[in-house]
Design a protein around this motif. Structure first.
Motif, PDB file in Angstrom:
ATOM      1  N   ARG A   1     -12.566   8.822  -1.111  1.00 27.50           N
ATOM      2  CA  ARG A   1     -11.351   8.626  -1.884  1.00 27.50           C
ATOM      3  C   ARG A   1     -10.220   9.510  -1.386  1.00 27.50           C
ATOM      4  O   ARG A   1     -10.407  10.680  -1.076  1.00 27.50           O
ATOM      5  CB  ARG A   1     -11.619   8.890  -3.361  1.00 27.50           C
ATOM      6  N   SER A   2      -9.038   8.912  -1.320  1.00 24.51           N
ATOM      7  CA  SER A   2      -7.823   9.634  -0.934  1.00 24.51           C
ATOM      8  C   SER A   2      -6.841   9.551  -2.084  1.00 24.51           C
ATOM      9  O   SER A   2      -6.933   8.658  -2.932  1.00 24.51           O
ATOM     10  CB  SER A   2      -7.218   9.013   0.328  1.00 24.51           C
ATOM     11  N   PRO A   3      -5.865  10.449  -2.152  1.00 21.40           N
ATOM     12  CA  PRO A   3      -4.865  10.383  -3.224  1.00 21.40           C
ATOM     13  C   PRO A   3      -4.082   9.065  -3.164  1.00 21.40           C
ATOM     14  O   PRO A   3      -3.979   8.427  -2.113  1.00 21.40           O
ATOM     15  CB  PRO A   3      -3.943  11.573  -2.922  1.00 21.40           C
ATOM     16  N   LEU A   4      -3.533   8.672  -4.295  1.00 20.99           N
ATOM     17  CA  LEU A   4      -2.726   7.456  -4.348  1.00 20.99           C
ATOM     18  C   LEU A   4      -1.463   7.628  -3.505  1.00 20.99           C
ATOM     19  O   LEU A   4      -0.795   8.661  -3.567  1.00 20.99           O
ATOM     20  CB  LEU A   4      -2.338   7.142  -5.788  1.00 20.99           C
TER      21      LEU A   4
ATOM     22  N   PHE B   1      -6.944  10.445  -9.965  1.00 24.45           N
ATOM     23  CA  PHE B   1      -6.988  10.012  -8.568  1.00 24.45           C
ATOM     24  C   PHE B   1      -6.229  10.932  -7.622  1.00 24.45           C
ATOM     25  O   PHE B   1      -6.445  10.894  -6.415  1.00 24.45           O
ATOM     26  CB  PHE B   1      -6.420   8.591  -8.439  1.00 24.45           C
ATOM     27  N   GLY B   2      -5.323  11.716  -8.153  1.00 22.79           N
ATOM     28  CA  GLY B   2      -4.441  12.495  -7.302  1.00 22.79           C
ATOM     29  C   GLY B   2      -3.346  11.605  -6.745  1.00 22.79           C
ATOM     30  O   GLY B   2      -3.535  10.401  -6.584  1.00 22.79           O
ATOM     31  N   VAL B   3      -2.194  12.182  -6.479  1.00 22.48           N
ATOM     32  CA  VAL B   3      -1.054  11.426  -5.945  1.00 22.48           C
ATOM     33  C   VAL B   3      -0.486  12.184  -4.759  1.00 22.48           C
ATOM     34  O   VAL B   3      -0.183  13.381  -4.858  1.00 22.48           O
ATOM     35  CB  VAL B   3       0.042  11.218  -7.011  1.00 22.48           C
ATOM     36  N   ASP B   4      -0.378  11.496  -3.650  1.00 23.55           N
ATOM     37  CA  ASP B   4       0.162  12.105  -2.443  1.00 23.55           C
ATOM     38  C   ASP B   4       1.594  12.595  -2.682  1.00 23.55           C
ATOM     39  O   ASP B   4       2.354  11.973  -3.423  1.00 23.55           O
ATOM     40  CB  ASP B   4       0.148  11.076  -1.309  1.00 23.55           C
ATOM     41  N   GLN B   5       1.955  13.707  -2.046  1.00 22.54           N
ATOM     42  CA  GLN B   5       3.301  14.262  -2.240  1.00 22.54           C
ATOM     43  C   GLN B   5       4.389  13.291  -1.803  1.00 22.54           C
ATOM     44  O   GLN B   5       5.505  13.328  -2.327  1.00 22.54           O
ATOM     45  CB  GLN B   5       3.439  15.574  -1.463  1.00 22.54           C
ATOM     46  N   SER B   6       4.091  12.430  -0.839  1.00 27.54           N
ATOM     47  CA  SER B   6       5.092  11.473  -0.355  1.00 27.54           C
ATOM     48  C   SER B   6       4.909  10.088  -0.954  1.00 27.54           C
ATOM     49  O   SER B   6       5.436   9.102  -0.430  1.00 27.54           O
ATOM     50  CB  SER B   6       5.027  11.376   1.172  1.00 27.54           C
ATOM     51  N   ALA B   7       4.158   9.988  -2.060  1.00 20.80           N
ATOM     52  CA  ALA B   7       3.859   8.695  -2.657  1.00 20.80           C
ATOM     53  C   ALA B   7       5.114   7.987  -3.135  1.00 20.80           C
ATOM     54  O   ALA B   7       6.084   8.613  -3.575  1.00 20.80           O
ATOM     55  CB  ALA B   7       2.887   8.858  -3.814  1.00 20.80           C
TER      56      ALA B   7
END
Length: 406
Positions: free
Chosen positions: A65-68, A97-103
């Motif tokens: 799993r990777s951040p959204l 899920f976590g959220v990518d900083q550049s999402a």
């Protein structure tokens, strides 16, 4: 690894509520359910938590799993909910899920549900992209569609969004409206281009059976443009928008360089995504699951621990291949056939060689190396192109074939 079986990095949240129902709308949206708003937000958050807990044991995704990277709140009109209710859902996505900083974090909105303070609150919550449902810049046209905002409110909201700090704004514009002429649509485009949003979604008005607009059309109360005029409006939009610097990257979508909608490209590439809320669809491990449409029933399911899934299906074989081609050919970049082979395990040129050859002969498709894309003519006749790749449900996995629950 087959991308169909990767853990999703995109999430869609459906907010099925509106202030009023537009005359053309047959979407899963409801009015008059304000008492349900907060309970609904908590139910969606609970579904998110439940899904995250099930992923490791149910799908074996835990280590992968990777951040959204994209989140999209659609509807309905998501901004009818309070910022606190929206925050409950967004916080749950971030925690689970976590959220990518550049999402890319998008929320759809209508002019009658937003103002300056709320715009600033949305930014503080983490939304960084607005999708504004304007549809027209003409009050008479808006009234014919059953929209409850004015053109002045739309323009004022766009400018307020800019002042609030939104640097990524998409505007929805419709064409082929009742009584609309080509010259009228030209003026609509001029107003749109004076605002210069980063993204434009352009939709032809479709009259769906059972809607108030269909009833008005059948009663002779409204007159819709002829096919020739519709085509002229669409081609005019392509010409004007591309001349202004927009990239026409999908049949209905235009973007300034670097501002394509990353979330929607997940759908067109047939990649996996989470879906939450009444009427939402998810696509996980090759299974497409559709949640119950009724928001009250959805909340009851979540509160009681029942399954909110109405039905699920898993495409395989030629059906999966055909769907992947149909979705991918919506994008003007087309599809990379080698990627499609890896994704589906089938060779498009073997399975659909006759169809591709025929569409190429008719100048609807162009094959360059391993890249298959629609021509301009194919773009105008996209339904003809897509029909060539439609497969019957004989290629649906019977273990997860559509079956409505009681």
């Amino acid at each position: 690894m087959n991308s169909n079986h990767r853990a999703p990095t995109s999430a869609y949240v459906h907010i099925p509520f509106c202030v009023s129902k537009c005359y053309y709308c047959d979407f899963g949206s409801h009015v008059g359910l304000e008492y349900l708003f907060d309970d609904y937000a908590r139910a969606v958050a609970r579904e998110i938590e439940r899904t995250a807990a099930e992923l490791g044991s149910g799908y074996g995704f835990e280590r992968e799993r990777s951040p959204l990277s994209t989140i999209y709140f659609g509807g309905g009109t998501p901004t009818v909910l309070s910022p606190s209710a929206l925050g409950i859902v967004l916080d749950s996505l971030m925690a689970c899920f976590g959220v990518d900083q550049s999402a890319e974090v998008t929320i759809e909105a209508n002019p009658d549900t937003l103002e300056g303070a709320k715009l600033e609150q949305l930014l503080e919550l983490g939304f960084n992209r607005l999708s504004l449902g304007f549809q027209s810049f003409d009050d008479e046209m808006l009234a014919r569609l059953g929209r409850v905002h004015t053109a002045q409110q739309a323009v004022a909201l766009f400018r307020q969004a800019r002042r609030s700090g939104f640097g990524r704004v998409s505007v929805d514009l419709m064409f082929a409206l009742p009584g609309q002429t080509i010259e009228h649509f030209r003026r609509e485009l001029e107003t749109l281009l004076s605002l210069l949003p980063e993204h434009v979604s352009l939709y032809e008005l479709t009259v769906e059976s059972g809607t108030p607009l269909a009833q008005m059309r059948d009663a002779g109360l409204v007159e819709l443009p002829e096919e020739e005029a519709k085509l002229a409006m669409y081609e005019m939009a392509i010409t004007e928008l591309t001349a202004a610097g927009y990239e026409h990257y999908e049949v209905s979508n235009f973007a300034m360089p670097g501002f394509r909608c990353r979330h929607n490209q997940v759908y067109w590439r047939n990649e996996p995504f989470y879906g939450f809320g009444a009427g939402a669809t998810s696509y996980i491990a090759g299974v497409r699951s559709h949640r119950v449409l009724d928001p009250e029933q959805y909340v009851r399911c979540i509160v009681t621990g029942a399954d909110p899934i109405d039905y699920s299906e898993k495409l395989c074989g030629r059906s999966l291949l055909g769907e992947t081609l149909m979705l991918g050919l919506r994008m003007l970049d087309g599809v990379d056939l080698e990627q499609v082979r890896l994704f589906t395990g089938l060779d498009p040129l073997t399975e659909f060689g006759t169809e591709i050859a025929d569409l190429t002969r008719r100048r609807l498709l162009q094959l360059t190396g391993d890249r298959l894309r629609v021509t301009h003519r194919g773009l105008l006749l996209l339904n003809d192109v897509c029909e060539a790749f439609v497969e019957p449900f004989s290629s649906v996995d019977p273990a997860t074939s559509p079956s409505t629950k009681p």
